[in-house]
Scaffold this active site. Structure first.
Site, PDB file in Angstrom:
ATOM      1  N   CYS A 115       0.804  -1.227   0.000  1.00 26.47           N
ATOM      2  CA  CYS A 115       0.000   0.000   0.000  1.00 26.47           C
ATOM      3  C   CYS A 115       0.836   1.276   0.000  1.00 26.47           C
ATOM      4  CB  CYS A 115      -0.945   0.007   1.193  1.00 26.47           C
ATOM      5  SG  CYS A 115      -2.173  -1.311   1.125  1.00 26.47           S
ATOM      6  N   HIS A 262      -3.536   7.323   0.612  1.00 18.85           N
ATOM      7  CA  HIS A 262      -3.746   5.999   0.041  1.00 18.85           C
ATOM      8  C   HIS A 262      -5.198   5.598   0.266  1.00 18.85           C
ATOM      9  CE1 HIS A 262      -3.838   1.776  -0.605  1.00 18.85           C
ATOM     10  NE2 HIS A 262      -3.878   1.476   0.687  1.00 18.85           N
ATOM     11  N   ASN A 292      -9.758  -0.320  -3.121  1.00 23.60           N
ATOM     12  CA  ASN A 292      -8.352  -0.175  -2.749  1.00 23.60           C
ATOM     13  C   ASN A 292      -7.498  -0.810  -3.838  1.00 23.60           C
ATOM     14  OD1 ASN A 292      -5.774  -0.416  -1.666  1.00 23.60           O
ATOM     15  ND2 ASN A 292      -6.454  -1.096   0.336  1.00 23.60           N
TER      16      ASN A 292
END
Length: 335
Positions: A115, A262, A292
């Site tokens: 991530c 993020h 995501n």
């Protein structure tokens, strides 16, 4: 020492839209359940036969970024490719991008920081440009999550979150002295490595061992996430690393024109926004549309924010990420 700046941005997502209702046909879930916990309404998944791959999507995003930077593939002197889902166990996606784009025998470096992969990759490119080694570095974040998710009720806590896509940025030597990357800040805490992980197949947990020792209902080659534990750590580390970056440059929260976090979970982004007392105009989220996309999430969101005119010359832009490892980081830049 030189300074670096982003000279071009691009992103690509597959055409195949997967809604929460679509997922409810595969597992025990529903639109309200998913939106309440994640804020996600839909995501994009690679569809069999559409020709998309992790490296291929990266090339599509990179092609747009190069065009916007008024550069050709021959101008790029290094590739930094961030992903947790490469097309092959090895080699990494960077060399595939080099081949697909017909580039010279330039170095291709793969970053496996999940991530926070794009933030780490951007920091690497920044340093290579700042030291004068390269003038133009191509940074890509690309993910094919859908190929490795458990779309049964057992896996719904993870599988409803993730989507596929790619984003790219060209990091170039700043020749006019206007704007650019001011600083990057990186951290890790490996003691929490098992709280968000994919344990196998790997050299420590290889396929024969998985087949022999694990019942079908406990498959370790699907991602595991301790959601509440990750959430609690994310909101702390996000705040810390944003403030660290601002302090390093003598700036305050009031100086932020745009924060691109993020896109892990809309609830995390909203918590950070409220904690830092930022307005809706100071934070950009698009997880509602894409889910995501891990290493691709920041470059996709950054590109969209810029395309929509939410980022203008002279703006202070902050990128921040937290994820598996645990690893986290921030980038402070003047657009």
């Amino acid at each position: 020492m030189y300074t670096s700046k982003i000279s071009g941005l691009g992103h690509y997502v597959p055409e195949n839209v997967v809604t929460n209702d679509d997922l409810s046909r595969l597992m025990d879930t529903n639109d309200a359940w998913i939106q309440e916990r994640t804020g996600i309404k839909e995501r994009r998944h690679i569809k069999k036969g559409d020709g998309n791959t992790t490296s291929g999507m990266g090339v599509k995003a990179a092609t747009i970024a190069l065009e916007r930077a008024n550069l050709s593939p021959s101008d790029i002197e290094m590739i930094v490719f961030a992903t947790l889902s490469p097309d092959m166990y090895f080699p990494g996606g960077g060399v595939q991008v080099q081949e697909l784009m017909g580039m010279d025998t330039i170095p291709a470096l793969d970053v496996r920081n999940q991530c926070s992969g794009f933030v780490y990759a951007l920091s690497v490119a920044d340093q290579y440009v700042k030291t004068g080694m390269y003038k133009h570095v191509l940074v890509i974040g690309s993910e094919n999550h859908s190929g490795g998710l458990d779309f049964s009720t057992r896996g719904r806590g993870v599988s409803v979150i993730f989507g596929d896509g790619a984003g790219a940025a060209v990091v170039s030597r700043n020749t006019d002295g206007q704007g650019g990357i001011l600083s990057t800040h990186l951290h890790s805490e490996g003691k929490h490595k098992d709280e968000l992980a994919l344990q196998g197949p790997s050299t420590g947990y290889w396929v024969p061992e998985i087949i022999e020792k694990n019942p079908q209902e406990d498959i370790p080659y699907y991602p595991y996430m301790n959601g509440q534990f990750v959430f609690k750590h994310a909101i702390v580390r996000f705040t810390e690393v944003i403030m660290e970056g601002l302090k390093a440059n003598g700036l305050g929260l009031e100086d932020i024109d745009m924060l691109i976090p993020h896109q892990a979970n809309l609830r995390i982004s909203q918590f950070i926004q409220k904690k830092l007392k930022l307005s809706d105009d100071q934070v950009f989220n698009n997880i509602q549309k894409y889910g995501n996309t891990t290493a691709a999430s920041i470059p996709i969101a950054l590109t969209e924010a810029w395309e929509l005119g939410k980022i203008k010359d002279g703006d202070l832009v902050v990128l921040a990420a937290f994820g598996s490892g645990f690893t986290w980081g921030s980038v402070i830049m003047r657009w």
